[in-house]
Design an enzyme around this catalytic site. Structure first.
Site, PDB file in Angstrom:
ATOM      1  N   LYS A 243       0.718  -1.267   0.122  1.00  0.00           N
ATOM      2  CA  LYS A 243       0.190  -0.092   0.027  1.00  0.00           C
ATOM      3  C   LYS A 243       0.895   1.193  -0.084  1.00  0.00           C
ATOM      4  CE  LYS A 243      -4.441  -1.848   1.173  1.00  0.00           C
ATOM      5  NZ  LYS A 243      -5.362  -2.193   2.262  1.00  0.00           N
ATOM      6  N   ARG A 282      -3.329 -10.185   5.001  1.00  0.00           N
ATOM      7  CA  ARG A 282      -3.682 -10.392   3.432  1.00  0.00           C
ATOM      8  C   ARG A 282      -2.379  -9.752   2.352  1.00  0.00           C
ATOM      9  NH1 ARG A 282      -6.005  -7.099  -0.434  1.00  0.00           N
ATOM     10  NH2 ARG A 282      -7.312  -8.093  -1.807  1.00  0.00           N
TER      11      ARG A 282
HETATM   12  N1  PMM Z   1      -7.297  -3.978   0.708  1.00  0.00           N
HETATM   13  C1  PMM Z   1      -7.487  -3.927  -0.740  1.00  0.00           C
HETATM   14  C2  PMM Z   1      -8.485  -4.873  -1.299  1.00  0.00           C
HETATM   15  N2  PMM Z   1      -9.229  -5.708  -0.338  1.00  0.00           N
HETATM   16  N3  PMM Z   1      -9.532  -6.396   1.906  1.00  0.00           N
HETATM   17  C3  PMM Z   1      -9.245  -6.601   3.216  1.00  0.00           C
HETATM   18  N4  PMM Z   1      -9.960  -7.087   3.953  1.00  0.00           N
HETATM   19  N5  PMM Z   1      -8.275  -5.514   3.528  1.00  0.00           N
HETATM   20  C4  PMM Z   1      -7.575  -4.529   2.913  1.00  0.00           C
HETATM   21  O1  PMM Z   1      -6.900  -3.888   3.474  1.00  0.00           O
HETATM   22  C5  PMM Z   1      -7.896  -4.531   1.444  1.00  0.00           C
HETATM   23  C6  PMM Z   1      -8.865  -5.585   1.197  1.00  0.00           C
HETATM   24  C7  PMM Z   1      -6.602  -3.209  -1.753  1.00  0.00           C
HETATM   25  O2  PMM Z   1      -5.704  -3.583  -2.239  1.00  0.00           O
HETATM   26  P1  PMM Z   1      -5.473  -4.554  -3.614  1.00  0.00           P
HETATM   27  O3  PMM Z   1      -5.986  -3.967  -4.586  1.00  0.00           O
HETATM   28  O4  PMM Z   1      -3.982  -4.998  -3.640  1.00  0.00           O
HETATM   29  O5  PMM Z   1      -6.167  -5.984  -3.342  1.00  0.00           O
END
Ligand code: PMM
Length: 304
Positions: A243, A282
């Site tokens: 991030k 995650r």
């Molecule tokens: N961040 C993203 C997408 N899904 N789900 C949860 N539970 N927590 C998060 O911080 C989160 C998420 C955005 O990141 P990505 O586009 O790399 O998936």
């Protein structure tokens, strides 16, 4: 890539959906390793995720990548079909389902513990029927009508992530006097909605929602206060991977490090989240965080 080309026999089914047995999600969770923080591998089947978009041309490619995540040490594979990047266009539920359902079906059939990253009730329901056991919902304050009832009815596990709405650049909603206190208060209000709909407390997983309506300082404040989230009595998930706040680490000069070069910082967050009692991290790069959570567990056990 707009939608994934479906492999024969793996397209979204139009036949009636099987009802998820209430026990099956619990059984799958019971089989997950105990004694250490879990690793959720990210499988974005979107054309435009901010760090790994557009990698898969076919369903088979996406499924193979999901199995690679498991081989690298993922305990759960999180399948998402809608981008959460700043100012991303919402896609239709049908389009989202065309992307994720065949991938979820194939991974679940291969024995993988699958979560679905969706804000849409219909997609969540179909994903559960296809074998997902966890709904990962990043909508936060914009939680869809009917989502609490779906979670209650199916007995699915549910990630309740904090967000004040869709991700935006220079988000005017990213204003807090005390970010951990306000994020926790807002999560408690959403939790109330879930409990009132009949969701069992133990099905709810809290997530501070790093980067969602937050500045880098808020993200650090939330990580610093992670024990206040675990003290709520729920499992806690941390999604820091690649991030923006990890692109410019405090005390460093120069331009922000691009997303693909943020895995070392992500791994450090995984280790420290594990030490702070997170249930799951995650991440995009699974192998490094799989090592980090094991280091944290061994450190805590001290060779016992
Ligand atoms: N961040 C993203 C997408 N899904 N789900 C949860 N539970 N927590 C998060 O911080 C989160 C998420 C955005 O990141 P990505 O586009 O790399 O998936």
């Amino acid at each position: 890539m707009d939608s994934l080309a479906a492999a024969p026999g793996t397209g979204p089914s139009t036949s009636p959906l099987p009802v998820l047995r209430r026990s099956s999600a619990d059984e799958r969770f019971r089989r997950l390793p105990a004694g250490r923080t879990l690793v959720m591998g990210i499988l974005n089947v979107t054309p435009d995720s901010f760090s790994d978009g557009g990698r898969f041309a076919t369903v088979d490619d996406a499924v193979a990548a999901g199995l690679d995540l498991v081989r690298a040490g993922a305990d759960i594979v999180d399948v998402g079909g809608e981008s959460t990047r700043p100012d991303a266009e919402r896609i239709s539920p049908a389009q989202e389902q065309r992307r994720v359902l065949p991938v979820i079906t194939a991974l679940a059939a291969a024995g993988v513990t699958v979560s679905v990253d969706t804000m849409n009730v219909e997609t969540a329901e179909k994903a559960l029927a296809a074998g997902a056991v966890l709904i990962n919902d990043v909508s936060g304050a914009a939680m869809a009508e009917g989502m609490p009832e779906l979670v209650a009815r199916t007995g699915a596990h549910y990630v309740l992530m904090h967000s004040r709405g869709p991700v935006r650049r220079q988000d005017p909603r990213a204003v807090y006097e005390d970010a951990p206190a306000e994020v926790l208060d807002e999560l408690r209000a959403l939790r109330r909605r879930l409990l009132d709909a009949g969701v069992a407390e133990e099905k709810i997983i809290l997530d501070p929602g790093l980067g969602f309506s937050k500045t880098a300082d808020h993200d650090w404040a939330l990580l610093h206060a992670l024990d206040r989230f675990t003290a709520e009595g729920h499992r806690v998930l941390v999604g820091a991977s690649r991030k923006r706040f990890l692109g410019t680490l405090p005390g460093t000069d120069g331009p922000a490090v691009p997303a693909q070069e943020r895995d070392a910082a992500t791994t450090a967050v995984s280790a420290l989240s594990a030490a702070a009692g997170a249930w799951c991290v995650r991440v995009h790069d699974v192998a490094s965080s799989a090592a980090a959570v094991r280091v944290a567990a061994a450190w805590r056990e001290g060779g016992q």
